[in-house]
Each structure stands twice: as structure tokens, then as C-alpha cells.
Design a protein around this motif. Structure first.
Motif, PDB file in Angstrom:
ATOM      1  N   MET A  31       0.837  -1.204   0.000  1.00 27.08           N
ATOM      2  CA  MET A  31       0.000   0.000   0.000  1.00 27.08           C
ATOM      3  C   MET A  31       0.872   1.254   0.000  1.00 27.08           C
ATOM      4  SD  MET A  31      -3.121   0.895  -0.085  1.00 27.08           S
ATOM      5  CE  MET A  31      -4.543   1.672   0.619  1.00 27.08           C
ATOM      6  N   PRO A  32       0.642   2.164  -0.943  1.00 29.00           N
ATOM      7  CA  PRO A  32       1.429   3.399  -0.945  1.00 29.00           C
ATOM      8  C   PRO A  32       0.955   4.334   0.169  1.00 29.00           C
ATOM      9  CG  PRO A  32      -0.173   3.445  -2.726  1.00 29.00           C
ATOM     10  CD  PRO A  32      -0.279   2.091  -2.077  1.00 29.00           C
ATOM     11  N   THR A  37       2.106  11.177   6.116  1.00 33.39           N
ATOM     12  CA  THR A  37       1.426  10.207   6.978  1.00 33.39           C
ATOM     13  C   THR A  37       2.470   9.379   7.695  1.00 33.39           C
ATOM     14  OG1 THR A  37      -0.502  10.067   5.526  1.00 33.39           O
ATOM     15  CG2 THR A  37      -0.160   8.233   7.036  1.00 33.39           C
ATOM     16  N   LYS A  38       2.354   9.296   9.012  1.00 34.00           N
ATOM     17  CA  LYS A  38       3.291   8.488   9.796  1.00 34.00           C
ATOM     18  C   LYS A  38       3.154   7.024   9.382  1.00 34.00           C
ATOM     19  CE  LYS A  38       4.285   7.103  14.532  1.00 34.00           C
ATOM     20  NZ  LYS A  38       5.124   7.866  15.416  1.00 34.00           N
ATOM     21  N   ILE A  92     -19.317  -1.471   8.534  1.00 38.23           N
ATOM     22  CA  ILE A  92     -18.283  -1.506   7.501  1.00 38.23           C
ATOM     23  C   ILE A  92     -18.749  -0.637   6.346  1.00 38.23           C
ATOM     24  CG2 ILE A  92     -17.032  -2.909   5.823  1.00 38.23           C
ATOM     25  CD1 ILE A  92     -17.323  -5.286   7.740  1.00 38.23           C
ATOM     26  N   VAL A  93     -17.924   0.319   5.976  1.00 40.70           N
ATOM     27  CA  VAL A  93     -18.209   1.185   4.842  1.00 40.70           C
ATOM     28  C   VAL A  93     -17.241   0.805   3.728  1.00 40.70           C
ATOM     29  CG1 VAL A  93     -18.275   3.567   4.004  1.00 40.70           C
ATOM     30  CG2 VAL A  93     -18.958   3.046   6.363  1.00 40.70           C
ATOM     31  N   PHE A  94     -17.770   0.503   2.573  1.00 41.75           N
ATOM     32  CA  PHE A  94     -16.935   0.136   1.428  1.00 41.75           C
ATOM     33  C   PHE A  94     -16.725   1.363   0.549  1.00 41.75           C
ATOM     34  CE2 PHE A  94     -18.843  -3.836   2.812  1.00 41.75           C
ATOM     35  CZ  PHE A  94     -17.740  -4.670   2.842  1.00 41.75           C
ATOM     36  N   ILE A  95     -15.468   1.636   0.238  1.00 40.55           N
ATOM     37  CA  ILE A  95     -15.099   2.776  -0.591  1.00 40.55           C
ATOM     38  C   ILE A  95     -14.177   2.292  -1.706  1.00 40.55           C
ATOM     39  CG2 ILE A  95     -15.393   4.471   1.266  1.00 40.55           C
ATOM     40  CD1 ILE A  95     -12.359   4.422   1.696  1.00 40.55           C
ATOM     41  N   LYS A 102      -6.227   7.858  -0.940  1.00 41.50           N
ATOM     42  CA  LYS A 102      -6.273   9.291  -0.640  1.00 41.50           C
ATOM     43  C   LYS A 102      -6.548   9.533   0.841  1.00 41.50           C
ATOM     44  CE  LYS A 102      -7.840  10.572  -5.240  1.00 41.50           C
ATOM     45  NZ  LYS A 102      -9.009  10.928  -6.048  1.00 41.50           N
ATOM     46  N   ASP A 103      -7.464   8.734   1.410  1.00 42.05           N
ATOM     47  CA  ASP A 103      -7.851   8.917   2.810  1.00 42.05           C
ATOM     48  C   ASP A 103      -6.718   8.606   3.783  1.00 42.05           C
ATOM     49  OD1 ASP A 103     -10.330   9.692   1.909  1.00 42.05           O
ATOM     50  OD2 ASP A 103     -11.349   7.828   2.475  1.00 42.05           O
TER      51      ASP A 103
END
Length: 130
Positions: A31-32, A37-38, A92-95, A102-103
Motif C-alpha cells: 500500500m502506498p 502520513t506516519k 463496515i463502509v466500502f469505498i 487518498k484517505d
């Protein structure tokens, strides 16, 4: 020394700093992570530690109220989705996966595991214990 729970001092610190609605991410080795982001890198080798092992450990200390998963996990990694559903009892929210990437820019931290399966990424939204 702690007797149980999260032993990694960086992860324990992030969990202790979480407030209501703050987010923490856990993901696979590929995952990039956005600049700024820490990143807490736990990856040792392929598969170690696993996504599920790290998720279970984090959930032993973090109160969550909702999680976000990539829509693509439904078709590309249904076995992992089932494991997650069996572990958690919150919404659970699927995006879209692109939105998840981005998040990651707004999460307190991203915990990188050694997981080598598709879409093994989650965003945990902190809840309250009262």
C-alpha cells in the motif's frame, strides 16, 4: 514492561493519542503511504506479520465505531473480508480503493504489515468508551 496488548511503542502511542472520529490504518506491504502520513513499518518478510494478526492486536486496545474497506475486497479477497467481518461488530463502509489511498493522508498513522494479499487494508475509526 506491559503484560499484554500492544507492545510496539509507536502503535501504543498512536492508540493512546486517538480521539473520537480519529482514524488509524493497517495495510499490506504494497500500500502506498502518502507523504506526511506516519508509517509504522512492521513488515519483516513475506506474510510476517500478517494483516489479521496486527488487526487483532490493535483491536485489543482501540475502541472503534466504524471501519472502511476497499470495495474491491469483495471480489478480490473475499476470504479476508469474511475474517474481518467475523472479528468486528461495527459498521463496515466500502469505498473505492483509490479513495482509500487518498484517505490515508488524514489518518494518524499507517501500520505496514508483511501481508501479501490483495486489498488487505483497513481504516479504523475511533469510537468512545462511554
Amino acid at each position: 514492561m506491559k503484560k499484554n496488548g500492544v507492545f510496539n511503542s509507536q502503535i501504543a502511542g498512536v492508540i493512546a493519542d486517538m480521539g473520537h472520529f480519529d482514524t488509524l490504518s493497517i495495510g499490506d506491504a504494497g500500500m502506498p503511504v502518502p507523504p506526511g502520513t506516519k508509517k509504522i513499518d512492521l513488515a519483516v518478510t513475506k506474510g510476517m506479520p500478517s494483516f489479521m494478526a496486527v488487526l487483532q492486536n490493535v483491536l485489543s486496545e482501540l475502541q472503534i465505531q466504524r471501519v472502511f474497506l476497499a470495495e474491491e475486497i469483495k471480489t478480490n479477497n473475499p476470504a479476508l473480508l469474511k475474517q474481518i467481518q467475523n472479528l468486528i461488530d461495527v459498521e463496515i463502509v466500502f469505498i473505492p480503493h483509490e479513495q482509500m489511498k487518498k484517505d490515508l493522508g488524514t489518518t494518524k498513522a499507517f501500520i505496514r504489515t508483511g501481508e501479501m494479499t490483495s486489498y488487505a487494508n483497513i481504516i479504523l475509526e475511533s469510537g468512545v468508551i462511554f
